[in-house]
Design an enzyme around this catalytic site. Structure first.
Site, PDB file in Angstrom:
ATOM      1  N   GLY A 105       0.797  -1.227   0.000  1.00  0.00           N
ATOM      2  CA  GLY A 105       0.000   0.000   0.000  1.00  0.00           C
ATOM      3  C   GLY A 105       0.823   1.266   0.000  1.00  0.00           C
ATOM      4  N   GLU A 124       4.872  -6.095   0.722  1.00  0.00           N
ATOM      5  CA  GLU A 124       4.193  -6.459  -0.524  1.00  0.00           C
ATOM      6  C   GLU A 124       3.872  -5.231  -1.380  1.00  0.00           C
ATOM      7  OE1 GLU A 124       1.843 -10.468   0.947  1.00  0.00           O
ATOM      8  OE2 GLU A 124       0.852  -8.530   1.224  1.00  0.00           O
ATOM      9  N   PRO A 125       4.873  -4.582  -1.949  1.00  0.00           N
ATOM     10  CA  PRO A 125       4.587  -3.441  -2.819  1.00  0.00           C
ATOM     11  C   PRO A 125       4.002  -3.891  -4.152  1.00  0.00           C
ATOM     12  CG  PRO A 125       6.925  -3.971  -2.905  1.00  0.00           C
ATOM     13  CD  PRO A 125       6.313  -4.869  -1.851  1.00  0.00           C
ATOM     14  N   GLY A 126       2.992  -3.183  -4.608  1.00  0.00           N
ATOM     15  CA  GLY A 126       2.428  -3.430  -5.933  1.00  0.00           C
ATOM     16  C   GLY A 126       2.527  -2.167  -6.760  1.00  0.00           C
ATOM     17  N   ARG A 127       1.697  -1.179  -6.380  1.00  0.00           N
ATOM     18  CA  ARG A 127       1.709   0.107  -7.068  1.00  0.00           C
ATOM     19  C   ARG A 127       3.102   0.733  -7.062  1.00  0.00           C
ATOM     20  NH1 ARG A 127      -2.867   3.262  -7.155  1.00  0.00           N
ATOM     21  NH2 ARG A 127      -3.581   2.150  -5.290  1.00  0.00           N
ATOM     22  N   ARG A 174     -10.348   4.360 -12.079  1.00  0.00           N
ATOM     23  CA  ARG A 174      -9.995   4.914 -10.775  1.00  0.00           C
ATOM     24  C   ARG A 174     -10.526   6.329 -10.527  1.00  0.00           C
ATOM     25  NH1 ARG A 174      -5.597   5.767  -8.999  1.00  0.00           N
ATOM     26  NH2 ARG A 174      -5.963   5.024  -6.883  1.00  0.00           N
ATOM     27  N   TYR A 187     -12.561   6.384  -7.141  1.00  0.00           N
ATOM     28  CA  TYR A 187     -11.878   6.964  -5.979  1.00  0.00           C
ATOM     29  C   TYR A 187     -11.612   8.462  -6.092  1.00  0.00           C
ATOM     30  CZ  TYR A 187     -10.585   1.991  -5.937  1.00  0.00           C
ATOM     31  OH  TYR A 187     -10.606   0.628  -6.001  1.00  0.00           O
ATOM     32  N   CYS A 217     -20.737   5.782 -21.774  1.00  0.00           N
ATOM     33  CA  CYS A 217     -22.062   6.353 -21.519  1.00  0.00           C
ATOM     34  C   CYS A 217     -22.275   6.636 -20.038  1.00  0.00           C
ATOM     35  CB  CYS A 217     -23.131   5.406 -22.045  1.00  0.00           C
ATOM     36  SG  CYS A 217     -23.011   5.104 -23.818  1.00  0.00           S
TER      37      CYS A 217
END
Length: 464
Positions: free
Chosen positions: A279, A321-324, A361, A365, A391
Site C-alpha cells: 500500500g 508487498e509493494p504493488g503500485r 480509478r 476513488y 455512456c
C-alpha cells in the site's frame, strides 16, 4: 514447542540474486526540467522535439502509429529499477510483488529475475505466474473469499504460503493439502492509515482478516495449530492503499508482534514470519505526496526490533508487498483525441478514444492524473477536461488539464502513472475492447498483451 519443532521447519524463501543487468542511468536534464518529473513519469521518459515524449528510447507517437490507441506503454527498466530499490532498502526482508496491481507473464518473469516473491489473489493470477515459470515456493496466495478453484489450483501448484482470511478456509485448506501447507493468519489490527475508505483495509468492521481486538485472530491461530496438515509460519496484515506515512505500519507491526508473543505464551510456538503488506503511496500528480522508502525501511526495522526486544522474541523475517510502488510509474496510457466540445459555461471537453473502461480509478476513488499532449507543442495553452467515450457522465479522466490551444481530433495525449489497477481493473463497458500492453526498452517496443477485439467478445457469446 519451539519454532524449529512446529513452525520453522521450512523457512521462508530467501531472495534470489538479481541478474547483472546494465545499471539504470540517472534521469537526463531534460526529464527534470521539461514537465516530465521522474516522480510521476517512467524513469526513461524524455521530452523530444515538437512536444513529443519517448519512453525506453521509443517515441509515444511511433507506438501509437504501430499499435493504435488506447495503449498501455510499459517501461521495463523502470520496473526493474523499482524492484532493486526495494531489495536495496530492505536487504534482509522478503519483497513480494502484489500481482493484483498488474500482472502478465512478462511482468512475472521480470519480478522473478529481480529476486522478488509474488502474491496472487486468484486462480487466474496463479495461472499467469505458473505459465511464466515463476517458482511456486515464492508465491503467496491471498484473498478474503478464496474459491474452491483458487485453493485447488494453489495445491496443484504447491504454492509456498497461503494467507488464511476466514475461519471456514482453515478446514478447507487442511482437507485439500497434499503435504503440510504453510499458512499465515491475516490480522485486522484496527490501524487507520488515513486513506480513501474504499481502500482502507486495516480498520475494524470490514471484510478482510481476523479482528485482533475481538480475539478472532487468536482463535484462528488455535484452529490452525490444531490441524496437523497446516504449518503456521506467521502473521499478515494489510492497511490500505496509497499510504504515504510510515507511522501506521509501525503501529501495526507492534500490534502483530504483541500477538506473536501471546502465541508463544499460550502455545509455545515462535512464529518466524511477519508480513506487513504493502500500500505504499505513489504520486500521480506533481502535488501528490510520495512514500519515503528509505525512511520506511529504517523505521519499520527499528519498530520490529524494538518490539521484539521488549517482548523477548526472536526478530521474525519481515515481508513487504509493494504493488503500485513497483509498477505505478512504469506505465503510460496513450489516447487519441476524438472530439472537442465547448460547454455552455467556460469548460472545454476533450474526449478521447478510451476512458473508464481502461481507467476506472477517477470514477471509483476520485483519483487525479497528469495528462500531457504528445503530438503538438505548447505554443499557447487552454484548460480542458479530458473525458472518456463511455455512456457515463462520470467518465472523466482528468479535469483542469493544460493542453495546447490548438488541440484537435487526432492529437495524442499521454496519461502518466497508470501502471497500477488500470489494466488489472479494465472492463468491456460498452463492449469496448481492452487496450494492449506494449513494453519498451533500449529503443525497441514489443507487444506483451494484445488488444482485445470485437471478435474476442463474440467468441464468448455462445448462446442465441
Amino acid at each position: 514447542m519451539t519454532a524449529t519443532d512446529h513452525a520453522a521447519r521450512r523457512p521462508g524463501p530467501e531472495p534470489q540474486p538479481a541478474p547483472q543487468l546494465k545499471p539504470k542511468p540517472e534521469p537526463a536534464p531534460e526529464q527534470k526540467h521539461s514537465g516530465l518529473p521522474a516522480r510521476i513519469w517512467p524513469l526513461t521518459a524524455r521530452a523530444v522535439a515538437d512536444g513529443g515524449i519517448s519512453v525506453g528510447g521509443v517515441t509515444l507517437a511511433a507506438i501509437a502509429a504501430r499499435y493504435g490507441t488506447p495503449a498501455y506503454v510499459l517501461d521495463e527498466d523502470d520496473v526493474r529499477q523499482r524492484c532493486r530499490e526495494y531489495r536495496q532498502a530492505l536487504p534482509d526482508a522478503e519483497i513480494a510483488y502484489a500481482g493484483k496491481a498488474f500482472l502478465c507473464r512478462a511482468m512475472a518473469r521480470w519480478v522473478d529475475e529481480e529476486g522478488l516473491s509474488l502474491d496472487v489473489c486468484s486462480e487466474g493470477e496463479l495461472a499467469v505466474a505458473s505459465s511464466a515459470g515463476f517458482p511456486a515456493d515464492r508465491i503467496v496466495l491471498h484473498g478474503n473469499a478464496k474459491t474452491p478453484g483458487d485453493l485447488q489450483a494453489a495445491m496443484a501448484c504447491r504454492v509456498g504460503r497461503i494467507v488464511v482470511d476466514s475461519a471456514g478456509e482453515i478446514a478447507r485448506i487442511a482437507a485439500l493439502a497434499r503435504s503440510r501447507q504453510r499458512v499465515l493468519v491475516r490480522v485486522t489490527p484496527d490501524v487507520d492509515a488515513r486513506v480513501h475508505a474504499a481502500v482502507a483495509t486495516g480498520v475494524e468492521d470490514q471484510k478482510f482478516g481476523f479482528s485482533l481486538s475481538s480475539g478472532a485472530a487468536a482463535d484462528a491461530v488455535r484452529r490452525i495449530l490444531a490441524q496437523p496438515e497446516l504449518e503456521l509460519v506467521g502473521l499478515h496484515c494489510h492497511l490500505g492503499s496509497q499510504i504515504t506515512e510510515t507511522e501506521p505500519f509501525e503501529v501495526a507491526a507492534r500490534k502483530l508482534t504483541g500477538l506473536m508473543a501471546a502465541v508463544r505464551a499460550e502455545h509455545g510456538v515462535t512464529l518466524p514470519e511477519l508480513n506487513i503488506g504493502g500500500g505504499h503511496g505513489v504520486p500521480c500528480t506533481e502535488d501528490d505526496l510520495e512514500f519515503d522508502l528509505a525512511g520506511f525501511a529504517r523505521q519499520i526495522s527499528a519498530a520490529v526490533r524494538g518490539a521484539c526486544a521488549s517482548l523477548r522474541l526472536p526478530v521474525p523475517r519481515l515481508t513487504v508487498e509493494p504493488g503500485r510502488a513497483i509498477i505505478g510509474r512504469a506505465m503510460v496510457t496513450l489516447y487519441r483525441v476524438v472530439s472537442i466540445k465547448h460547454g455552455a459555461g467556460s469548460r472545454t471537453f476533450v474526449a478521447v478514444d478510451g476512458g473508464m473502461s481502461d481507467n476506472p480509478r477517477p470514477a471509483l476513488y476520485g483519483a487525479r492524473y497528469s495528462v500531457r499532449a504528445v503530438s503538438r507543442p505548447m505554443d499557447a495553452s487552454q484548460l480542458a477536461a479530458v473525458v472518456g467515450r463511455h455512456c457515463e457522465a462520470g467518465d472523466v479522466l482528468a479535469t483542469d488539464v493544460v493542453l495546447p490551444a490548438g488541440t484537435r481530433p487526432g492529437d495524442l495525449l499521454a496519461v502518466a502513472c497508470t501502471g497500477a489497477y488500470h489494466h488489472s481493473m479494465a472492463s468491456n463497458y460498452n463492449m469496448v475492447g481492452r487496450p494492449p500492453v506494449v513494453a519498451v526498452r533500449d529503443g525497441a517496443a514489443r507487444l506483451l498483451v494484445r488488444r482485445e477485439t470485437a471478435s474476442d467478445m463474440r467468441l464468448r457469446d455462445v448462446g442465441l
